[in-house]
Write a protein that holds these residues in place. Structure first.
Motif, PDB file in Angstrom:
ATOM      1  N   UNK A  16       6.823  -2.998  -3.174  1.00 21.80           N
ATOM      2  CA  UNK A  16       6.818  -4.317  -3.808  1.00 21.80           C
ATOM      3  C   UNK A  16       6.060  -5.348  -2.974  1.00 21.80           C
ATOM      4  N   UNK A  17       6.206  -5.288  -1.660  1.00 19.69           N
ATOM      5  CA  UNK A  17       5.479  -6.222  -0.787  1.00 19.69           C
ATOM      6  C   UNK A  17       3.978  -6.024  -0.934  1.00 19.69           C
ATOM      7  N   UNK A  18       3.531  -4.780  -0.900  1.00 23.69           N
ATOM      8  CA  UNK A  18       2.097  -4.537  -1.020  1.00 23.69           C
ATOM      9  C   UNK A  18       1.595  -4.810  -2.441  1.00 23.69           C
ATOM     10  N   UNK A  19       2.442  -4.663  -3.424  1.00 25.43           N
ATOM     11  CA  UNK A  19       2.062  -5.031  -4.789  1.00 25.43           C
ATOM     12  C   UNK A  19       1.776  -6.528  -4.880  1.00 25.43           C
ATOM     13  N   UNK A  20       2.618  -7.322  -4.264  1.00 24.66           N
ATOM     14  CA  UNK A  20       2.410  -8.769  -4.260  1.00 24.66           C
ATOM     15  C   UNK A  20       1.167  -9.137  -3.454  1.00 24.66           C
ATOM     16  N   UNK A  24      -2.172 -10.885  -5.001  1.00 28.83           N
ATOM     17  CA  UNK A  24      -2.684 -12.130  -4.437  1.00 28.83           C
ATOM     18  C   UNK A  24      -4.142 -11.983  -4.003  1.00 28.83           C
ATOM     19  N   UNK A  25      -4.468 -10.863  -3.366  1.00 29.71           N
ATOM     20  CA  UNK A  25      -5.834 -10.655  -2.881  1.00 29.71           C
ATOM     21  C   UNK A  25      -6.823 -10.439  -4.025  1.00 29.71           C
ATOM     22  N   UNK A  49      -3.499  -2.247 -13.762  1.00 32.46           N
ATOM     23  CA  UNK A  49      -3.621  -0.872 -13.274  1.00 32.46           C
ATOM     24  C   UNK A  49      -4.378  -0.800 -11.947  1.00 32.46           C
ATOM     25  N   UNK A  50      -5.407  -1.624 -11.795  1.00 31.04           N
ATOM     26  CA  UNK A  50      -6.119  -1.697 -10.515  1.00 31.04           C
ATOM     27  C   UNK A  50      -5.179  -2.150  -9.404  1.00 31.04           C
ATOM     28  N   UNK A  51      -4.404  -3.180  -9.679  1.00 36.97           N
ATOM     29  CA  UNK A  51      -3.482  -3.701  -8.669  1.00 36.97           C
ATOM     30  C   UNK A  51      -2.453  -2.648  -8.278  1.00 36.97           C
ATOM     31  N   UNK A  52      -1.892  -1.969  -9.260  1.00 34.79           N
ATOM     32  CA  UNK A  52      -0.884  -0.945  -8.978  1.00 34.79           C
ATOM     33  C   UNK A  52      -1.475   0.206  -8.180  1.00 34.79           C
ATOM     34  N   UNK A  53      -2.679   0.652  -8.552  1.00 35.79           N
ATOM     35  CA  UNK A  53      -3.270   1.795  -7.847  1.00 35.79           C
ATOM     36  C   UNK A  53      -3.651   1.440  -6.416  1.00 35.79           C
ATOM     37  N   UNK A  54      -4.212   0.275  -6.199  1.00 39.29           N
ATOM     38  CA  UNK A  54      -4.576  -0.125  -4.837  1.00 39.29           C
ATOM     39  C   UNK A  54      -3.317  -0.343  -3.989  1.00 39.29           C
ATOM     40  N   UNK A  55      -2.326  -0.995  -4.564  1.00 35.06           N
ATOM     41  CA  UNK A  55      -1.075  -1.223  -3.835  1.00 35.06           C
ATOM     42  C   UNK A  55      -0.393   0.096  -3.486  1.00 35.06           C
ATOM     43  N   UNK A  56      -0.452   1.056  -4.393  1.00 35.95           N
ATOM     44  CA  UNK A  56       0.146   2.362  -4.129  1.00 35.95           C
ATOM     45  C   UNK A  56      -0.567   3.072  -2.980  1.00 35.95           C
ATOM     46  N   UNK A  57      -1.878   3.025  -2.977  1.00 33.52           N
ATOM     47  CA  UNK A  57      -2.634   3.654  -1.887  1.00 33.52           C
ATOM     48  C   UNK A  57      -2.325   3.004  -0.540  1.00 33.52           C
ATOM     49  N   UNK A  60       1.403   3.689   0.526  1.00 32.17           N
ATOM     50  CA  UNK A  60       1.553   5.083   0.959  1.00 32.17           C
ATOM     51  C   UNK A  60       0.955   5.291   2.343  1.00 32.17           C
ATOM     52  N   UNK A  61      -0.202   4.689   2.603  1.00 34.52           N
ATOM     53  CA  UNK A  61      -0.800   4.772   3.926  1.00 34.52           C
ATOM     54  C   UNK A  61       0.137   4.166   4.978  1.00 34.52           C
ATOM     55  N   UNK A  62       0.677   2.991   4.683  1.00 32.82           N
ATOM     56  CA  UNK A  62       1.578   2.327   5.620  1.00 32.82           C
ATOM     57  C   UNK A  62       2.826   3.165   5.881  1.00 32.82           C
ATOM     58  N   UNK A  63       3.425   3.714   4.835  1.00 31.45           N
ATOM     59  CA  UNK A  63       4.652   4.497   4.999  1.00 31.45           C
ATOM     60  C   UNK A  63       4.389   5.805   5.749  1.00 31.45           C
ATOM     61  N   UNK A  64       3.258   6.448   5.481  1.00 32.18           N
ATOM     62  CA  UNK A  64       2.923   7.672   6.224  1.00 32.18           C
ATOM     63  C   UNK A  64       2.655   7.364   7.684  1.00 32.18           C
ATOM     64  N   UNK A  65       1.962   6.259   7.946  1.00 33.62           N
ATOM     65  CA  UNK A  65       1.697   5.862   9.323  1.00 33.62           C
ATOM     66  C   UNK A  65       3.009   5.585  10.055  1.00 33.62           C
TER      67      UNK A  65
END
Length: 77
Positions: A16-20, A24-25, A49-57, A60-65
């Motif tokens: 949700x944080x990255x979605x927001x 915004x960006x 859909x662009x916002x959701x896909x970019x936020x998901x990527x 996911x990168x942040x959580x894996x890191x």
């Protein structure tokens, strides 16, 4: 079981944080020039859909890191 619930809550909050942040960006871009007349609804759906896909990527990168960095302690412990 508590740890699984905490992990799930962390994942939801991070997504949700990255979605927001991505929403915004993305508002810095002017997509109006690319929208055909009469296709506003489709353009809005595509924008979401662009916002959701970019936020998901990104989330996911942040959580894996985060996971990989916490697992490094097992290398030396």
């Amino acid at each position: 079981m508590v740890q699984i619930g905490q992990q799930a809550l962390l994942h939801i909050i991070v997504h949700l944080i990255f979605l927001v942040i991505v929403w915004w960006a993305m508002q810095a871009f002017n997509f109006d020039a690319w929208i055909r007349k009469g296709k506003v609804v489709q353009a809005r759906v595509l924008y979401i859909l662009f916002v959701i896909s970019i936020a998901s990527l990104v989330s996911d990168f942040f959580l894996k890191y985060l996971q990989f960095s916490t697992n490094l302690s097992q290398l030396f412990g």
